[in-house]
Design an enzyme around this catalytic site. Structure first.
Site, PDB file in Angstrom:
ATOM      1  N   LYS A 125       0.876  -1.187   0.000  1.00 47.79           N
ATOM      2  CA  LYS A 125       0.000   0.000   0.000  1.00 47.79           C
ATOM      3  C   LYS A 125       0.904   1.224   0.000  1.00 47.79           C
ATOM      4  O   LYS A 125       1.808   1.333   0.832  1.00 47.79           O
ATOM      5  CB  LYS A 125      -0.922   0.044   1.207  1.00 47.79           C
ATOM      6  CG  LYS A 125      -1.787   1.323   1.186  1.00 47.79           C
ATOM      7  CD  LYS A 125      -2.895   1.336   2.197  1.00 47.79           C
ATOM      8  CE  LYS A 125      -2.423   1.809   3.541  1.00 47.79           C
ATOM      9  NZ  LYS A 125      -3.554   2.079   4.463  1.00 47.79           N
ATOM     10  N   ASN A 165     -14.578  14.749  21.902  1.00 44.68           N
ATOM     11  CA  ASN A 165     -13.672  15.215  20.861  1.00 44.68           C
ATOM     12  C   ASN A 165     -13.117  16.564  21.296  1.00 44.68           C
ATOM     13  O   ASN A 165     -13.795  17.331  21.982  1.00 44.68           O
ATOM     14  CB  ASN A 165     -14.407  15.365  19.516  1.00 44.68           C
ATOM     15  CG  ASN A 165     -13.434  15.548  18.374  1.00 44.68           C
ATOM     16  OD1 ASN A 165     -12.479  14.775  18.239  1.00 44.68           O
ATOM     17  ND2 ASN A 165     -13.636  16.564  17.560  1.00 44.68           N
ATOM     18  N   SER A 207      -5.415  12.044  16.158  1.00 43.88           N
ATOM     19  CA  SER A 207      -4.037  12.232  15.669  1.00 43.88           C
ATOM     20  C   SER A 207      -3.245  13.046  16.678  1.00 43.88           C
ATOM     21  O   SER A 207      -2.362  13.814  16.306  1.00 43.88           O
ATOM     22  CB  SER A 207      -4.056  12.905  14.293  1.00 43.88           C
ATOM     23  OG  SER A 207      -4.874  14.061  14.337  1.00 43.88           O
ATOM     24  N   MET A 256      -6.320   3.230  18.507  1.00 50.65           N
ATOM     25  CA  MET A 256      -6.191   3.075  17.054  1.00 50.65           C
ATOM     26  C   MET A 256      -5.529   4.254  16.343  1.00 50.65           C
ATOM     27  O   MET A 256      -5.199   4.159  15.169  1.00 50.65           O
ATOM     28  CB  MET A 256      -7.591   2.860  16.436  1.00 50.65           C
ATOM     29  CG  MET A 256      -8.347   1.687  16.993  1.00 50.65           C
ATOM     30  SD  MET A 256      -7.456   0.111  16.885  1.00 50.65           S
ATOM     31  CE  MET A 256      -7.272  -0.092  15.116  1.00 50.65           C
ATOM     32  N   GLY A 257      -5.328   5.371  17.022  1.00 50.94           N
ATOM     33  CA  GLY A 257      -4.863   6.574  16.319  1.00 50.94           C
ATOM     34  C   GLY A 257      -3.371   6.658  16.127  1.00 50.94           C
ATOM     35  O   GLY A 257      -2.895   7.296  15.195  1.00 50.94           O
ATOM     36  N   THR A 258      -2.592   6.024  17.008  1.00 47.58           N
ATOM     37  CA  THR A 258      -1.136   6.215  16.977  1.00 47.58           C
ATOM     38  C   THR A 258      -0.479   5.226  16.017  1.00 47.58           C
ATOM     39  O   THR A 258      -0.470   4.022  16.259  1.00 47.58           O
ATOM     40  CB  THR A 258      -0.558   6.075  18.398  1.00 47.58           C
ATOM     41  OG1 THR A 258      -1.087   7.135  19.187  1.00 47.58           O
ATOM     42  CG2 THR A 258       0.957   6.181  18.385  1.00 47.58           C
TER      43      THR A 258
END
Ligand code: NAD
Length: 319
Positions: free
Chosen positions: A66, A158, A197, A217-219
Site C-alpha cells: 500500500k 472530541n 491524531s 487506534m490513532g497512533t
C-alpha cells in the site's frame, strides 16, 4: 491486471468482509504464514507524509504494497487528507495482479481490526462504548464496534465538540443513545476506542475503570500519543504486530519509559488462533494497540479483487 477504482470499493467490500479478512490475516501472522516488510514513511515538508506498507501472506498467496500518505492541503481541494492505493502481485511470478483504491479500504480494515479486538478481548456483557475522537475514521470505528457487542449507550469526546455530530448521526442510524461527555465520564465505559491524531495523551489512567477494553487506534507514527502510558503498566496489552507497537504504536511511550517491554505485548492473532490467552478476568483492563500493518491492506484489497473478478467489475488491462 485489474484496476479497481475507489468508487467501486463500497459495493465490493463490506464491514463484515473486512472483519473476516482481519481475522484471517492476524491468524496467518500469528501462525508465521504471513509477515510484514519494514514500513517506509517519509516527511515531504509542509505536513505531507508519504510511505509504503507491504507484506507477504504465504498461506493466502497474497503479496503487495500500500502506497500513500497524508496530504493536509487536500481538504481545501475537496479531497480527503489521507490518500492511498494498493498494488497486488502474484507471489509466484511477481506479475502485478491489481491496483486497488485504498482510501475506503483503509478505514474498513482499521475499524475491523479494532472490532476484532473488541470481539476477542472486551467483556461479553459490555454495554457502554466510549469514543475518543470524531474525525474521518471515527464513524467507521463506531459502526464496526456496534456489530460485535450489544452496546446500549455511546459516550463521545472530541477536542472540538462540534465534530461529535458525526458520531451522533451513526448512533441515531443504529438506534443507540449518544451522549457528549468530558473525558472523566469515560469511567462509565466498558470499551473505549481512541482514534485521534494527538501528540499527547488525552485518555488518562483515572478515566478508565477496571474491566475496560481500550482499542487505541490513532497512533501509527513516532511521536503520536493518545493514552496515559501508566495504563499499560496495569493492563494486558495486545497488538497487530509487536515490532510496530513498540516503535510507531501507542506502546512506544510505555516502552520508552520502561513500564513494559516487548515481551509483555501479545499479538491479537495468537488470541484468535488460541495460541495465547486473551482476557483472563472481568476486572482486567485490556489494551489493543492497533498500529496498522501492510497485510491488513493486502487482505481487504484481495477481497476487493476476488469480488470484482466474480462480478465483472473494474477494468482488466493487459500490462
Ligand atoms: P482526522 O484528521 O479526520 O481526525 C483527527 C482527530 O484527532 C479529530 O477527532 C481531532 O479532534 C483529533 N485530534 C487532533 N489533535 C488532537 C489533540 N492534540 N488532542 C486530542 N485530539 C486531537 O483523522 P482520521 O482520519 O480520523 O485519523 C485519526 C488517526 O488515526 C490519525 O492519527 C491517523 O493517522 C490514524 N490512523 C490509524 C490507522 C491504524 O491502522 N492504526 C489507520 C488509519 C488512520
Amino acid at each position: 491486471m485489474y484496476i479497481i477504482p475507489e468508487r467501486l470499493i463500497a459495493d465490493l467490500v463490506s464491514a463484515e468482509d473486512a472483519f473476516d479478512a482481519m481475522r484471517g490475516c492476524f491468524a496467518a501472522m500469528a501462525d508465521g504464514d504471513a509477515y510484514n516488510f519494514p514500513v517506509i514513511r517519509e516527511a515531504l515538508g509542509e505536513g505531507r507524509q508519504y510511505g509504503f506498507k507491504s507484506g507477504f501472506d504465504r498461506a493466502g498467496a497474497v503479496m503487495g504494497v500500500k502506497s500513500g500518505g497524508y496530504f493536509p492541503g487536500n481538504a481545501a481541494r475537496s479531497l480527503i487528507n489521507h490518500q492511498s492505493c494498493v498494488l497486488l502481485f502474484d507471489p509466484e511470478t511477481g506479475r502485478p495482479t491489481a491496483m486497488v483504491g485504498g482510501n475506503l479500504l483503509t478505514a474498513l480494515r482499521t475499524a475491523a481490526a479494532s472490532a476484532l479486538s473488541i470481539d476477542q478481548l472486551a467483556r461479553p456483557d459490555a454495554q457502554v462504548l466510549g469514543m475518543v475522537g470524531a474525525g474521518h475514521q471515527s464513524a467507521f470505528q463506531l459502526r464496526a464496534a456496534l456489530r460485535v457487542r450489544k452496546f446500549t449507550r455511546v459516550l463521545g469526546w472530541n477536542r472540538n465538540p462540534d465534530r461529535l455530530s458525526r458520531l451522533a448521526e451513526v448512533c441515531a442510524e443504529a438506534g443507540v443513545e449518544f451522549t457528549p461527555v468530558d473525558l472523566a465520564a469515560m469511567q462509565e465505559a466498558d470499551v473505549i476506542i481512541t482514534i485521534t491524531s494527538s501528540n499527547a495523551a488525552s485518555l488518562l489512567a483515572d478515566h478508565v475503570s477496571a474491566g475496560c477494553h481500550i482499542s487505541a487506534m490513532g497512533t501509527d507514527t513516532i511521536g503520536k500519543q493518545e493514552i496515559d502510558p501508566a495504563l499499560f503498566a496495569r493492563a494486558a496489552v495486545f497488538t497487530d504486530e509487536v515490532a510496530q507497537s513498540v516503535t510507531i504504536g501507542e506502546a512506544q511511550h510505555a516502552v520508552a519509559q520502561g513500564l513494559i517491554g516487548r515481551e509483555d505485548i501479545t499479538p491479537l492473532g495468537a488470541v484468535v488462533t488460541g495460541a495465547a490467552e486473551g482476557r483472563v478476568s472481568p476486572d482486567q483492563i485490556t489494551i489493543f494497540d492497533g498500529t496498522g500493518v501492510g497485510l491488513q491492506d493486502l487482505a481487504v484489497a484481495q477481497t476487493a479483487l476476488s469480488r470484482a473478478r466474480a462480478q465483472g467489475l473494474g477494468a482488466e488491462v493487459v500490462f
